[in-house]
Structures are given as C-alpha cells and as structure tokens.
Write a protein that holds these residues in place. Sequence first.
Motif, PDB file in Angstrom:
ATOM      1  N   UNK A  74       1.091  -1.199  -0.087  1.00 11.45           N
ATOM      2  CA  UNK A  74      -0.101   0.318   0.065  1.00 11.45           C
ATOM      3  C   UNK A  74       0.726   1.313  -0.194  1.00 11.45           C
ATOM      4  N   UNK A  75       2.049   1.425   0.516  1.00 13.47           N
ATOM      5  CA  UNK A  75       2.683   2.857  -0.005  1.00 13.47           C
ATOM      6  C   UNK A  75       3.038   2.883  -1.019  1.00 13.47           C
ATOM      7  N   UNK A  76       3.636   2.095  -2.304  1.00 13.92           N
ATOM      8  CA  UNK A  76       3.671   2.771  -3.278  1.00 13.92           C
ATOM      9  C   UNK A  76       1.981   3.330  -3.756  1.00 13.92           C
ATOM     10  N   UNK A  94      -0.157  15.506   6.855  1.00 10.25           N
ATOM     11  CA  UNK A  94      -0.785  15.179   5.615  1.00 10.25           C
ATOM     12  C   UNK A  94      -1.530  14.007   5.296  1.00 10.25           C
ATOM     13  N   UNK A  95       0.333  13.267   4.875  1.00  5.07           N
ATOM     14  CA  UNK A  95      -0.083  11.974   4.490  1.00  5.07           C
ATOM     15  C   UNK A  95      -0.741  11.082   5.663  1.00  5.07           C
ATOM     16  N   UNK A  96      -0.965  11.014   6.883  1.00  2.00           N
ATOM     17  CA  UNK A  96      -2.100   9.835   7.348  1.00  2.00           C
ATOM     18  C   UNK A  96      -2.841  10.354   7.120  1.00  2.00           C
ATOM     19  N   UNK A  97      -3.958  11.495   7.027  1.00  2.00           N
ATOM     20  CA  UNK A  97      -5.112  12.014   6.567  1.00  2.00           C
ATOM     21  C   UNK A  97      -5.058  11.156   4.779  1.00  2.00           C
ATOM     22  N   UNK A 156      -8.199   8.318   4.663  1.00  2.00           N
ATOM     23  CA  UNK A 156      -8.997   8.184   3.508  1.00  2.00           C
ATOM     24  C   UNK A 156      -8.821   7.227   2.433  1.00  2.00           C
ATOM     25  N   UNK A 157      -7.538   6.083   1.931  1.00  2.00           N
ATOM     26  CA  UNK A 157      -7.822   5.100   1.318  1.00  2.00           C
ATOM     27  C   UNK A 157      -8.647   4.056   1.752  1.00  2.00           C
ATOM     28  N   UNK A 158      -7.805   3.776   2.907  1.00  2.00           N
ATOM     29  CA  UNK A 158      -8.526   2.649   3.918  1.00  2.00           C
ATOM     30  C   UNK A 158      -9.632   2.521   3.919  1.00  2.00           C
ATOM     31  N   UNK A 159     -10.479   3.871   4.588  1.00  2.00           N
ATOM     32  CA  UNK A 159     -11.291   4.511   4.910  1.00  2.00           C
ATOM     33  C   UNK A 159     -12.293   3.929   3.062  1.00  2.00           C
ATOM     34  N   UNK A 160     -12.140   4.432   2.357  1.00  2.00           N
ATOM     35  CA  UNK A 160     -12.510   4.660   0.882  1.00  2.00           C
ATOM     36  C   UNK A 160     -12.794   2.705  -0.016  1.00  2.00           C
ATOM     37  N   UNK A 163       1.166   2.302   6.483  1.00  2.00           N
ATOM     38  CA  UNK A 163       0.726   2.954   5.208  1.00  2.00           C
ATOM     39  C   UNK A 163       1.664   4.182   5.156  1.00  2.00           C
ATOM     40  N   UNK A 164       0.950   5.387   5.881  1.00  2.00           N
ATOM     41  CA  UNK A 164       1.230   7.000   5.539  1.00  2.00           C
ATOM     42  C   UNK A 164       2.449   7.203   5.648  1.00  2.00           C
TER      43      UNK A 164
END
Length: 477
Positions: A60-62, A154-157, A161-165, A200-201
């Motif tokens: 996921x970091x990619x 900002x990266x963690x946020x 968002x990626x995980x929530x979506x 991951x963020x």
Amino acid sequence: MRALPHAARAYVLCAVLAGAYCAAPAVRPGAAVPWATTALLAAVHAVGSRVRARWPEWCSPVLLAGAFLLPPAAAALVAVPGALLARVERPPARARRAWRAARLSLAVWAASCAFAALNGPGTLSALWALGDGAQAPAGQVSPGTPGFPYALAAAVAAALVLGLTATTLEGGVLVTAERQSPRAAWWGRLPGALAPYLVHGPAGLAMAVLWRSPYGPAAALLVLLPMYVCACGFVLYRRESAAHQATIRALVQAVDIKDRYTRGHSERVGRASAMIARELGMSGERLEALRIAGILHDVGKLGVPTRLLRKNGPLTPDERRVIELHPEYGDEMVRGIGFLGEARAAILHHHERLDGSGYPYGLAGAQIPEFARVVAVADAFDAMTSTRTYRRARPVPTAVEELQRCAGSQFDPRMVGALTRALDRHGWHAAVTADAPEERGNVPAEPAPPLVRAAAPGASDDPGGPRPGTGGPGGGP
C-alpha cells in the motif's frame, strides 16, 4: 459476472465506471502526467501484488507514494496493473479483477485528492527544495512554509482516506454479493481495517520524499523491505492462528462424536465463558484464552470409555471415579499445546469447588485458578439450560437462581454475578442438543435435578453428564 447477483453486478459496474471516470483526465491529450513515475510505481505495485498475494496491503505505501507524487487521475492508474494481474482464488475471476482494480483506483484517487486539499504537494516541494540545499534557488522556500510534521499529518490523513474508501467500497460488495448485514459489512470491519494505514501513511511519505531525493527511486524502494518482512510475519501468524483453530475444532468434534449427550455443549461453554470474561474486564489474549478454555474444558472425555459417557442409568461409584479422571486426562492431552496458556488450568480444575469438595485435587477458594472458576460457572449454566435426551432444559432465570444459591459454596460469587450481568445485558440463546429420535431409546425426559443436594454434601455434578436417577446436578462433565 454471471455468478454474481444482479445487485452485485450493478454495484461492480458502477465502481468500474466511476474508476474510469476518475482516471480519464490522465489519458486526455495534453495532460501533464509524469508517465515514467506512473509506470514505475504501477510496475512495482504489480510485482508486489503477485509476490505476496495473500496480503497485498503490504505494498500500500506504493499506492500512497503515487497519491503523493502524482495528480489524482494518474495516481488512480497506479493500482490497475497489479489488480488485474493478481491471483484470483474464486470465480468469477474477471469480475473480481475488475472490481479490485476499480476499488483500488477509487481509493487512491480519493487519497490523492485529500492530500492535495491539505496542500501536501506544496509541502513536499518545500521539503525537496530544502533537501537540495545550496542548489535550491534563493527565496524558493519561505519562512512560513509548513515543514515535515505537517507533511506527515497530511500523509496519515490521506492514508486513512484510502483505507476508509477501500473498506467502504468493499462493504458494499459484501452486502450486495454475499448478503451480509450492513452492520457487519461496514461497522464491524472499519476499526481493524483502518489501523494498518496509520503505518502505511508515513511509509508512503518516506517513499515520496526519497523518490525525488538525490538518491532516486532505488532508495525509495528500500522502504518496502521492512513492509515485506512485516507482511511475511503477518502471513505466518495467520497460518499459525488458523492451525490453532483447526486443532481446537478437531478436539471438540472428537468429544462431540464420543459423547452424544453434550453435543454442542463445548462451544456454548466457550461463549458463556467469554461473556463472563468481558464483564470481568478481560480483553485481548486473555479473553480469547478463556474462550478456548471453555471450549476445551471437556477434552479429557476422549480418555473415558464411551460406554460410561453414554450410559443411561446411574453410575456406580467405580464408574464415577473413572469419569472423574477426565480433567487430568485433558490436562495431559493438551500439555504440549503451548498456545493454550492459562486455558490448561481451567481444563484441569473446572470441577473444583469453592468449599474444597470438588475434584481432582480438592482445591478451595483462591487456590482454584481464576479461569477454572469462570469455566465452572459457564459449564453448570449451559448444562442446566440445554435440552438433552434425558431431561428438559431449565429456564434461564431458574438456572441463574440455582447458581446464585450455590455461590460461595460451589461457585465463585464474583463469576456468578458477572454471568448474571452479562445475561441481563445480552440474553442467552442456547441451541438444543438433543440427539436424533432414533438415538434416544426409551429414556423419558424429566426436569433437571437440583444443582447441589443438601443430603449429600460434597457431591459433585455427574462427571459424565447427569443421568436419570443419579441425582447429579446440572453441571456438565
């Protein structure tokens, strides 16, 4: 997609169209897209998805690095090759690949939009300029430019968002394709699904910073090494956990096959034990260990002759002594299973009584391990509230009254109180454990006998399960 319900087909189709719409600006003529970066990130993600297909989230970091480095439309394309090339274990393969590509594309697009809304790209540009040192043009970085802490936030946020979506979209498929309830599909999965993205963020941010550093993409890819090691460890943990559960299931099934009188009893005792544990404030590994202790408490019956377990008449004193060995048999059977921990004590001592009249060692009061005191209450409660071939079940209030009457002599009052509170809050739904009619013979159903007989102090519940005419209590074996 022929095997999918109509609602699921429509849902997947809408997701694919939405993903294509979000990625469309990247392929329009004249779009300013860094195709070299997009292609390299897509290739790395595709390789990672194939290497660790059982836990693709390790790369996921990619995807997050793509969300930080690329415009949202281009970032949405990074996930597509890996999703289409990843292994699919269940049909329909094409629909699953299309769904996976659409889900990840939409999630990365949303993360990239969130990062841009938080001025993440501007903060990264400032960090790159600072990293260039003397090569940065004078005045390029203003004193008021946010620094690394803001970029990290900002990266963690964006990662959340990626995980929530992704989790929200996945929940829609579970509802439409697998008929799960919305509560189970969404609320039950969100907390656990979002937690990994807190790691991951920062990892994706580190990749993005290193990508534009003097060391280039090769240094950025080194960030994936610890993620891969973690993924391997996580997969090994899941396999070990699955092996543990398979071991427990096999033991319980063997007991249920041997003793038809208490079929299903072990699972219910595990459930009641967990209810008590939660009321006592237990959680995590201790809660799970106590649940397992309840499930395996009767495993020693595998060492007891089947004719005694299935005897329909009263037990002789010699037969009772044989059956009373089952806690020690159980302790010997599970001695080599290291993951049981405190559960072993419950298997050995769940027939001890608070007044010292129990077995196998006649322990009293605080000498009895806590897990054993919990399982003893759960065991007796389920035995009284379950219908068996030789008697009907008692109502839950009657069983609770009997437990309360025996609290302080046979049972720990603290455990009885915890079960009472749990039942008031959650109720109890015991499955019927009566055998099939052809196995019942001519044994008449009768009310459960009293839990403790005043005329027989120190008498234990029938260790083989109460039999007609034994006068044994409702406690299980």
